[in-house]
Design an enzyme around this catalytic site. Sequence first.
Site, PDB file in Angstrom:
ATOM      1  N   ARG A  19      -8.327   3.843  -2.840  1.00  0.00           N
ATOM      2  CA  ARG A  19      -7.420   3.647  -3.965  1.00  0.00           C
ATOM      3  C   ARG A  19      -6.665   2.322  -3.886  1.00  0.00           C
ATOM      4  O   ARG A  19      -6.452   1.655  -4.895  1.00  0.00           O
ATOM      5  CB  ARG A  19      -6.435   4.816  -4.028  1.00  0.00           C
ATOM      6  CG  ARG A  19      -7.097   6.099  -4.460  1.00  0.00           C
ATOM      7  CD  ARG A  19      -6.152   7.276  -4.405  1.00  0.00           C
ATOM      8  NE  ARG A  19      -6.814   8.453  -4.958  1.00  0.00           N
ATOM      9  CZ  ARG A  19      -6.253   9.653  -5.003  1.00  0.00           C
ATOM     10  NH1 ARG A  19      -5.032   9.831  -4.529  1.00  0.00           N
ATOM     11  NH2 ARG A  19      -6.906  10.679  -5.528  1.00  0.00           N
ATOM     12  N   HIS A  32       1.629   7.056  -7.777  1.00  0.00           N
ATOM     13  CA  HIS A  32       1.055   8.405  -7.722  1.00  0.00           C
ATOM     14  C   HIS A  32       1.682   9.219  -6.588  1.00  0.00           C
ATOM     15  O   HIS A  32       2.701   9.853  -6.765  1.00  0.00           O
ATOM     16  CB  HIS A  32      -0.459   8.273  -7.566  1.00  0.00           C
ATOM     17  CG  HIS A  32      -1.201   9.558  -7.504  1.00  0.00           C
ATOM     18  ND1 HIS A  32      -1.000  10.574  -8.395  1.00  0.00           N
ATOM     19  CD2 HIS A  32      -2.171   9.995  -6.655  1.00  0.00           C
ATOM     20  CE1 HIS A  32      -1.805  11.589  -8.107  1.00  0.00           C
ATOM     21  NE2 HIS A  32      -2.511  11.264  -7.049  1.00  0.00           N
ATOM     22  N   LEU A  52      -4.506  17.884  -1.455  1.00  0.00           N
ATOM     23  CA  LEU A  52      -4.689  19.329  -1.508  1.00  0.00           C
ATOM     24  C   LEU A  52      -5.055  19.860  -0.123  1.00  0.00           C
ATOM     25  O   LEU A  52      -4.603  20.933   0.287  1.00  0.00           O
ATOM     26  CB  LEU A  52      -5.781  19.678  -2.515  1.00  0.00           C
ATOM     27  CG  LEU A  52      -5.574  19.177  -3.944  1.00  0.00           C
ATOM     28  CD1 LEU A  52      -6.728  19.618  -4.842  1.00  0.00           C
ATOM     29  CD2 LEU A  52      -4.261  19.679  -4.509  1.00  0.00           C
TER      30      LEU A  52
END
Length: 648
Positions: free
Chosen positions: A344, A415, A455
Amino acid sequence: MTTNVSEQFHAVGEEIHDTKAPSGPIERRWDERKFSTKLVNPANRRKLSVIVVGTGLAGASAAATLGEAGYRVKSFCYQDSPRRAHSIAAQGGINAAKNYRNDGDSIYRLFYDTVKGGDFRARESNVYRLAQVSVNIIDQCVAQGVPFAREYGGLLDNRSFGGVQVSRTFYARGQTGQQLLIGAYQALERQIAAGTVEMNTRHEMLELIMVDDRARGIIVRDMVTGEIETHTADAVVLATGGYGNVFFLSTNAMGSNVTATWRAHRKGAYFANPCYTQIHPTCIPVSGDYQSKLTLMSESLRNDGRIWVPKKAGDDRPPADIPEDERDYYLERIYPAFGNLVPRDIASRAAKYQCDAGKGVGPGGLGVYLDFADAMARLGREQVEAKYGNLFDMYAQITGENPYEQPMRIYPAVHYTMGGLWVDYDLQSNLTGLFVAGEANFSEHGANRLGASALMQGLADGYFVLPYTIANYLADGPYEKIDDSHPEVVAARTAVEERVAKFLSINGTRTVDSFHKELGQIMWDYCGMERTEEGLIKAISMIRDLKDEFWSNVKVTGVNEELNQTLERAGRVADFFELGELMCIDALNRRESCGGHFRAESQTEDGEALRHDEEFAYVSAWEFGDQPTLHKEPLEYEYVEMKSRSYK
C-alpha cells in the site's frame, strides 16, 4: 543526517523492553509462553471480572471468548449495536497461511512478508505468532458459518493482496469484514444470552480508573441520557480501533476516535509509534469541501484492475479516447515483479508522484485510473460481478459513473493506523491490568500494514492470544473490591464531569467540526504522505495555536443531560489536538523514510524511501507529560535480515 531538532520538543527517557517475550526457536515461543502462563480454574473464573471496551473484531471476539471461558465480562461500545463497529468496513479479505493454492505459502512466508511489508519496524516474535494462529482463525470462522468464497470443488477460495506473491487471502465477496464481524457478534450475543457478558451500547469511555497502580475500571457517559457512570473490574481491555480521524477526512467511520486510548495514555500508558499511519491507495477521490469522510474501495480490486495515467501531463481526454500507447501503467513499469500488487505505501506514493507531475485525472487532477477492461475481456462481466459486484455498485452510487463501462478513479487516503498503545508479548500495556487488542495496540504491523492483515490481527488477539495471556494476570486475583466512593474512582469521575462542564461553558463562535477540519488539513499537509523537518515544526506550532483557540472559542450547544452529539465530538476533537501534536513530534524525531512515511530529506537517488536502521530500528514509546518523554524499545532481528525493500 541533520541534528535532531525534535529534542527541543521532547525529553528522552530510559529504554523499554518487552520482558514477557520468550526466547528460543521462534516457532516454539508461543507454545512455550502458553504453557508457562498461570491458569485459572473454572470455579474461580466466575469470581473474576473483565471490562472490554469496543465491539469490533478484537473486542467482540475477546468478550465472547472470555465469557465462554466463564469470566464475568462487561462490554461497551458507543454504537447502538455491536454490529456497527468499523470492522465491517474491511471488505477485501483476511490472510491465513494455509497454502490452499499450493503456491509456496507457509507460516514462515507470511511471517516474512509481514515483517518486510512493515519495513522492518515490528517485533519478530509477535509477527510470527500472528502467522501461526492465522490458520486457526479460518477454521473458527468457517465453524461459525462465515460464508467465505469457495471454488467449484467446494474448497475455500483465495486471492492475492498487495505486498505478496502468493494467494493467501480468504474473502466473502467484498464483504469480508462484515461477515467476520457477524460471526464474532453471534458468539458475543450467545454469551450475552447466557449471562456471562453484560452489553452496554451507546456508552462512551471517557476515563480510565487506576487504583494502586492497576487498571481497575472506566468512567463512561451514557450517550442517550448524559449520565456519567462508573464501572469497575479486575482488568480492563481496550479494543477501540485506530485514530485515523485525526486527519478529519479518512476511510474511518465518522465516530472512530482516539479518546479511550488517549485517556489511558494520559494516565501513564505509553503510546507507541503514533506517526505510523497507513495511506490506502484505493480510495474514491475527494469530490468537494462538503465531504466529512472518504470511501475505501477494497484493495482486492488491484488483483484484476490495472492502474494507469496518461503519459502526457494535462491530458484531460476521456479515458476511452486515450490509446494504449499513450497510457502509463506505471506500477507495472516500475515494479514488474509485483506490478499492481505492490504494498500500500508503495502504491500510494507512486500515485502521488503521478498526480504531482500533472498526470492525475478527474477533478483537481487528484486521481489515477483503476481499469477493469482487460479483466472484463478475460473473465467476462459475470465473473467480475461475482467477485467485485458490491464494490462496483458502491462506486457507481457515490460517483454516478459505471465502472463496468469506464475506469474507476482512485486516490490515496488515510486508512489504518499502525501506532497505538504500547503492549508487551502478553498484550498488556505498561500499566498493570490494562490490556490492548487489535488496531488499538501497535504491535504487529511496523510502519506499514499489508492488506488483509487487520482482520487477521483483530481476531488473533481476541480469540487466540488475549484469553491465554489475560488469564496469567487474573490468576493472581480476584483483587480487592472497590466501590464508587474510593478516592481514585471519585477523582476520575470528577475529572470527567469537570471536562464536560468546561466544554459546555466556553460558548464561543466556532463549531467543533470547523476546528476538526482545520486540524485535519494541517495533519494531511505536514504529517501525511510526505514530511519535512521544516513542515513538521510548522505543524506543531499551528496545532498548538489552534488548540488554544479551541479551548477559548469552541461552541458546544445543548446540555449534558440528553443526546448531545456536539458534546461527543468536542471531547474527541480535544483529544485529537493532543494526539496530532504528538504525531508530529514522533515524525520529527524519526528522520528516515519508512513505510508510508516519506521524509523528503531521506530518499534514494531514484526517489524511493530510505531507512536508517543504525539509528531508528526501535519502537518509539511515548510517555505523557507537559513535554512528552521518548522511551526506545530496540528491535532485534534473528530470523529476518533487515534490508532495503524491493518489489521490482
